[in-house]
Scaffold this motif. Structure first.
Motif, PDB file in Angstrom:
ATOM      1  N   ASN A 122      40.835 -18.863  -1.571  1.00  0.00           N
ATOM      2  CA  ASN A 122      39.616 -19.123  -2.340  1.00  0.00           C
ATOM      3  C   ASN A 122      39.881 -20.061  -3.518  1.00  0.00           C
ATOM      4  N   GLY A 175      38.044 -15.426   7.050  1.00  0.00           N
ATOM      5  CA  GLY A 175      36.950 -14.466   7.004  1.00  0.00           C
ATOM      6  C   GLY A 175      37.069 -13.525   5.823  1.00  0.00           C
ATOM      7  N   THR A 176      38.282 -13.076   5.528  1.00  0.00           N
ATOM      8  CA  THR A 176      38.512 -12.201   4.370  1.00  0.00           C
ATOM      9  C   THR A 176      38.193 -12.938   3.078  1.00  0.00           C
ATOM     10  N   LYS A 214      36.041 -15.391   2.695  1.00  0.00           N
ATOM     11  CA  LYS A 214      34.591 -15.544   2.590  1.00  0.00           C
ATOM     12  C   LYS A 214      33.929 -14.245   2.153  1.00  0.00           C
ATOM     13  N   LEU A 215      34.341 -13.130   2.746  1.00  0.00           N
ATOM     14  CA  LEU A 215      33.752 -11.843   2.380  1.00  0.00           C
ATOM     15  C   LEU A 215      34.097 -11.462   0.949  1.00  0.00           C
ATOM     16  N   THR A 229      31.859 -13.486  -1.389  1.00  0.00           N
ATOM     17  CA  THR A 229      30.502 -12.951  -1.376  1.00  0.00           C
ATOM     18  C   THR A 229      30.432 -11.644  -2.154  1.00  0.00           C
ATOM     19  N   ALA A 266      26.498 -16.606  -0.686  1.00  0.00           N
ATOM     20  CA  ALA A 266      27.198 -16.915   0.559  1.00  0.00           C
ATOM     21  C   ALA A 266      27.125 -18.407   0.868  1.00  0.00           C
ATOM     22  N   LYS A 306      35.767  -8.293  11.001  1.00  0.00           N
ATOM     23  CA  LYS A 306      35.382  -8.978   9.765  1.00  0.00           C
ATOM     24  C   LYS A 306      35.336 -10.487   9.962  1.00  0.00           C
ATOM     25  N   ALA A 307      36.336 -11.010  10.642  1.00  0.00           N
ATOM     26  CA  ALA A 307      36.386 -12.464  10.866  1.00  0.00           C
ATOM     27  C   ALA A 307      35.197 -12.930  11.690  1.00  0.00           C
ATOM     28  N   GLN A 309      32.300 -11.474  12.106  1.00  0.00           N
ATOM     29  CA  GLN A 309      31.047 -11.309  11.367  1.00  0.00           C
ATOM     30  C   GLN A 309      30.867 -12.407  10.321  1.00  0.00           C
ATOM     31  N   ALA A 310      31.981 -12.896   9.786  1.00  0.00           N
ATOM     32  CA  ALA A 310      31.906 -13.929   8.750  1.00  0.00           C
ATOM     33  C   ALA A 310      31.734 -15.329   9.324  1.00  0.00           C
ATOM     34  N   ASP A 354      30.459 -18.654  10.915  1.00  0.00           N
ATOM     35  CA  ASP A 354      29.178 -19.345  11.090  1.00  0.00           C
ATOM     36  C   ASP A 354      29.089 -20.023  12.452  1.00  0.00           C
TER      37      ASP A 354
END
Length: 433
Positions: free
Chosen positions: A99, A123-124, A126-127, A130, A136, A167-168, A170-171, A173
């Protein structure tokens, strides 16, 4: 476009994909999960350790480099198990670092190349962003590539691998997979089916300047930068193949290649046990195994089975060397129990090898048994041996396969065409997110 790739910067598959974007004058950044120094025009390279990637990989054959604790584990399966059970614990810390990199670079898109552990890491991140009350929309659109056995082998291997896989997905796009099967599996693991997805070869496709079938030596086009791909393709299509469609090499040898190396999901035990069974019927056959030089288990099997005169283990080969070896071989063997679309399988098919692979749903997307290859139980050495013998004895079947596989590579796996589709897909994704 400003693109941040999260990938293993040592991987030829990842680099083949990244190279296209870098050469198209995009601003390309790499957050690599292993130390690397890629020979590409990248704007920046960062190292993000994850799942013990600080540990050094096994030394090359003949090297005196001391193995690290992780790579000194007794077997490939044990090393993999260590990463499956403990590797996900390293993700939150590396996600913070990712990040920070994203905040500095501010890319238009983040592309994570494979789910474990690059997709999990992105994915981690991004979550986490958020969860800190950040919109997001401020996190760049996340595209995740799925490779081979991400879902069939890695995802269900431990509770934490299951958690971070979900998690990945779901995150994400958008998704890129190398077979349609994995798009369907991704939806079961939490990917929103309404989001965009595309199926393309994992490394972007096959470079037909390098991977092409045997042709008459006098007609081989010069590899000059002044020649266009169209010019080269026209010259190759007009040349007559060696002893109909490359059925025999220039040296007259009968050669079988296993390019898969040592992986926990490749049944090399079956492969080596099949060799004496083949030699009983066809004693002149030789077997070549790129990347297996120095593998003690392979050497032990060779001695135990008494096949040393018929088997050659080589170090990893450069792409051009590998292509030349494929063109020497009549048959390619890929006895895997988990796979998506192996790049080496497509490369061998492009070079005129007759493919014999494990009977997997993903492989059936490329190989129709008795038409352009054969599929076998990867745990059955008798079945594998019989398939090799049949392929070597049936010139008609191999001619048919070469013709069909050239069509498949040209229409579904050619590098320039595939990457043009990837660019179109990415731009469309950015417009929708």
């Amino acid at each position: 476009m400003k693109i941040l790739f999260v990938a293993d910067g040592r991987s030829p598959i990842a680099l083949n994909w990244i190279k296209y974007w870098a050469e198209q004058n995009h601003d390309v950044f790499l957050a690599s999960t292993f130390p690397c120094d890629p020979d590409l025009p990248l704007a920046r390279v960062d190292f993000l350790p994850v799942a013990f990637s600080r540990a050094k990989s096994a030394p090359a054959a003949g090297s005196r480099q001391k193995k690290s604790l992780l790579w000194g584990a007794a077997t490939i399966k044990l090393r993999t198990a260590i990463r499956h059970w403990l590797g996900p614990l390293t993700l939150p810390r590396s996600a913070k670092l990712l990040n920070k990199i994203i905040a500095e670079i501010q890319p238009d898109i983040v592309h994570a190349m494979r789910v474990p552990y690059e997709g999990m890491l992105a994915g981690t991140a991004k979550l986490a962003a958020t969860a800190k009350n950040l919109s997001a929309q401020k996190f760049p659109p996340l595209l995740i590539s799925i490779w081979g056995n991400d879902f069939t082998l890695h995802a269900p291997s431990s509770p934490l691998m299951r958690l971070y896989t979900r998690k990945a997905l779901q995150a994400a796009d958008a998704l890129h997979a190398d077979c349609q099967r994995d798009i369907h599996l991704a939806e079961k693991w939490g990917f929103d089916a309404s989001r965009p997805s595309i199926v393309l070869p994992g490394g972007g496709g096959i470079d037909q300047n390098i991977f092409y079938p045997p042709i008459e030596k006098k007609s081989v086009p010069e590899r000059s930068g002044a020649q266009s791909q169209d010019d080269i393709s026209k010259k190759r299509s007009s040349t007559a193949p060696i002893q109909p469609l490359g059925l025999r090499s220039e040296t007259g040898e009968t050669l079988v290649i296993n390019p898969r190396g040592f992986r926990g999901y490749v049944r090399n035990d079956t492969f080596f046990k099949a060799i004496p069974l083949v030699l009983e019927k066809l004693p002149e056959v030789k077997f070549i195994c790129p990347t297996m030089a120095g593998e003690s288990q392979a050497e032990a099997w060779i001695q135990e089975l008494g096949i040393s005169k018929s088997v050659e283990l080589t170090p990893p080969l450069a792409r051009e060397q590998l292509a030349d070896t494929f063109r020497r071989a009549q048959v390619l063997v890929s006895p895997s129990t988990h796979d998506g679309t192996p790049n080496s399988l497509l490369e061998g098919m492009a070079c005129g090898c007759f493919p014999i692979a494990g009977d997997l749903e993903s492989i059936r997307e490329w190989i129709k048994p008795n038409v352009n290859g054969l599929l076998v139980d990867p745990s059955n050495e008798r079945e594998l041996a019989d398939a090799i013998i049949r392929a070597l004895n049936d010139d008609g079947l191999r001619v048919q396969a070469i013709v069909e596989n050239q069509k498949i590579i040209a229409t579904r796996a050619e590098y320039g065409h595939s990457m043009a589709q990837a660019v179109k897909f990415t731009k469309k994704m950015l417009r929708k997110t």
